[in-house]
Design an enzyme around this catalytic site. Structure first.
Site, mmCIF file in Angstrom:
data_model
loop_
_atom_site.group_PDB
_atom_site.id
_atom_site.type_symbol
_atom_site.label_atom_id
_atom_site.label_comp_id
_atom_site.label_asym_id
_atom_site.label_seq_id
_atom_site.Cartn_x
_atom_site.Cartn_y
_atom_site.Cartn_z
ATOM 1 N N LYS A 67 -49.299 30.654 6.653
ATOM 2 C CA LYS A 67 -48.607 31.124 5.450
ATOM 3 C C LYS A 67 -49.000 30.267 4.259
ATOM 4 O O LYS A 67 -49.052 29.042 4.347
ATOM 5 C CB LYS A 67 -47.081 31.065 5.651
ATOM 6 C CG LYS A 67 -46.292 31.660 4.485
ATOM 7 C CD LYS A 67 -46.455 33.168 4.433
ATOM 8 C CE LYS A 67 -45.923 33.767 3.143
ATOM 9 N NZ LYS A 67 -46.831 33.535 1.988
ATOM 10 N N LYS B 205 -40.906 31.085 3.999
ATOM 11 C CA LYS B 205 -40.758 32.398 4.650
ATOM 12 C C LYS B 205 -41.030 32.359 6.153
ATOM 13 O O LYS B 205 -40.643 33.291 6.866
ATOM 14 C CB LYS B 205 -41.662 33.410 3.952
ATOM 15 C CG LYS B 205 -41.193 33.705 2.525
ATOM 16 C CD LYS B 205 -42.233 34.420 1.701
ATOM 17 C CE LYS B 205 -41.718 34.609 0.266
ATOM 18 N NZ LYS B 205 -42.754 35.003 -0.687
ATOM 19 N N SER C 65 -46.384 38.190 1.111
ATOM 20 C CA SER C 65 -45.508 37.149 0.550
ATOM 21 C C SER C 65 -44.522 37.729 -0.460
ATOM 22 O O SER C 65 -44.227 37.133 -1.496
ATOM 23 C CB SER C 65 -46.328 36.033 -0.117
ATOM 24 O OG SER C 65 -45.564 34.868 -0.273
ATOM 25 N N SER D 129 -43.576 29.388 -0.840
ATOM 26 C CA SER D 129 -43.432 30.543 0.061
ATOM 27 C C SER D 129 -43.626 30.220 1.530
ATOM 28 O O SER D 129 -43.410 31.096 2.375
ATOM 29 C CB SER D 129 -44.413 31.645 -0.345
ATOM 30 O OG SER D 129 -43.949 32.320 -1.496
#
Length: 495
Positions: free
Chosen positions: A263, A97, A152, A94
């Site tokens: 993140k 992203k 997320s 993720s």
């Protein structure tokens, strides 16, 4: 009797169920430690992998971490402080992203409405991270960014990709193009959320480069540093709920000074991945760890930040540089005229700085001059190295007083070889191509001569005209006086 049989049958099946459950329980209980043991063994193996930055002579020794790949990069300069397999291709999960949101923020306004399609909602892996948005519902782009970066949410990333590019496939093309523009070297993206695909990969270095661009955006930095976010119900999205960021350095579970955002990421294939930014004492550091085991991704990030902030310092170039002393080069002085001497045409940018280990002095650096620059007032750039390791750049700028000048310093890209450290006996000048400057000087000189020639012609013409005027005046005066004398009986006198 019938009821007793039913009771007995029920008891039998219940006992059988409990027996089977009990029999299976030890197997399940044994499976988890086996998995944990395997993960721990892999973690120990990764701890022994070489750290490339530790191989640089006199460079501060960085900590051993359990990540397959890890990097600490200074966000303002791009200087790499710590490097462990930074170009190895790994799965980002993720952390993908960050790039998705960077593109969305560049392409869209925050009040645009993103509507969730069937593919966005149902096309993601079942059970993967989401916030439960239904097909046909809609949110603003800003709320979508909170959904992506704080929660997320995979369906939100998919919907944003479709909104920006028309399809997730077209958006993946934009991701790869943007990555190339940023300078990524090891990446290929096929989706906007990072769910596993063997063709979806990047490296610690590329993730740091993407994060560098991400944290230059104030809004993205703010959203990416949000511990929790409340989604209020709207006409297009009827649920009211709050989500909490899983990044422990952001939500406070692992406190750290100066956190700017980050993140998280996880898939079975990628393991734990983490991108984090923190700022202290003029250093803005980005830390990336890839293929790590929980919770060590957070602990290793703290260790790497401590390493960076304690062992490196910001060094101003103009305050230390003596090899390129442009201010003493008297030819390059001006006050709106090429022959003036009140201020220099060229100067080292006083805001340029390097990131140096505390174990290294400025005098130990080597440098090279590049004319491949794109800044509005930049003429050249001086790149600095320690043991072939890049530590920063200083720009050579046109003085602000002459910023409007259209002089061309022949700034075609070149690739000069690195110079050895310059000794004190060297001439304190910076060598640049000034052919066009000399041409301008010649043109100015020619124009000056032309002005003088025209001035002399005008003056001569003026004097000639005056002489003719005087002569004509004398002629008519004599003629008039002659008539007067003839009228009085006088004799004409001829000269």
């Amino acid at each position: 009797m019938r009821h007793n049989r039913i009771y007995q049958a029920g008891t039998f099946f219940l006992s059988a169920f409990l027996y089977v459950t009990a029999a299976m329980t030890p197997i399940t209980a044994l499976a988890a430690p086996a998995d944990l043991n395997e993960a721990a063994a892999q973690q120990e193996e990764r701890l022994t992998l070489p750290i490339q930055s530790n191989e640089i002579e006199n460079w501060p020794e960085g900590p051993a971490v359990g990540a397959e790949g890890a990097i600490v990069l200074e966000a303002n300069t791009g200087v790499v402080l710590y490097a462990k397999n930074i170009h190895e291709k790994l799965y980002p999960a993720s952390t993908t992203k960050l790039l998705t949101c960077l593109i969305a923020a560049r392409e869209c306004s925050m009040d645009e409405i993103v509507t969730f399609s069937h593919d966005a909602v149902f096309g993601i892996q079942q059970g993967s991270s989401n916030i439960g948005i239904d097909e046909g519902q809609a949110m603003t782009m800003e709320e979508c960014l909170y959904g992506i970066l704080v929660a997320s949410a995979n369906e939100v990333a998919a919907a944003v990709a479709e909104h920006v590019a028309g399809s997730q496939e077209a958006f993946a093309d934009m991701m790869n193009e943007t990555a190339r523009e940023l300078g990524c070297q090891d990446s290929h993206f096929v989706n906007p959320h990072g769910l596993f695909d063997e063709n979806h990969y990047t490296s610690a270095y590329d993730l740091a480069i993407i994060a560098k661009a991400f944290f230059q955006n104030e809004l993205l930095s703010k959203i990416g540093n949000t511990p929790r976010h409340h989604f209020a119900a709207t006409a297009d999205q009827p649920d009211d709920f709050t989500v909490r960021n899983k990044h422990q350095l952001i939500n406070g579970d692992t406190p750290y000074e100066g956190i700017k955002g980050g993140k998280t990421g996880y898939t079975d294939e990628a393991r734990q991945t983490l991108v984090t930014c923190a700022e202290q004492n003029g250093l803005k550091l980005i830390c990336v760890v890839m293929k790590e085991e929980s919770p060590e991704q957070f602990n290793d990030t703290v260790r790497l930040f401590d390493y960076g902030f304690k062992n490196f310092t910001v060094t101003n170039v103009a305050e230390n540089e003596t090899r390129y002393n442009i201010d003493e080069t008297e030819f390059f002085h001006t006050s709106y005229d090429i022959f003036g001497n009140s201020s220099p045409i060229l100067s080292l940018n006083k805001d340029s700085y390097l990131i140096l280990p505390k174990t290294v002095s400025f005098q130990e650096l080597t440098s090279e001059i590049s004319y491949d620059v794109s800044g509005e007032n930049e003429v050249a750039a001086i790149n600095y190295y320690y043991e072939d390791t890049y530590v920063g750049t200083a720009s050579v700028d046109l003085a602000k007083a002459t910023a409007y000048s259209s002089y061309d310093f022949d700034s075609a890209p070149i690739t000069p070889a690195k110079t050895e450290p310059v000794t004190s006996g060297m001439d304190n000048t910076i060598f640049i191509n000034i052919k066009i400057v000399l041409l301008v000087i010649i043109i100015l000189a020619a124009l000056t001569i032309l002005v003088f020639v025209i001035r002399d012609l005008l003056i001569n013409y003026s004097f000639s005209g005056s002489s003719r005027s005087v002569s004509r005046k004398k002629y008519w005066t004599r003629k008039k006086h002659g008539r007067n004398r003839r009228s009085s009986g006088s004799r004409d006198i001829h000269f």
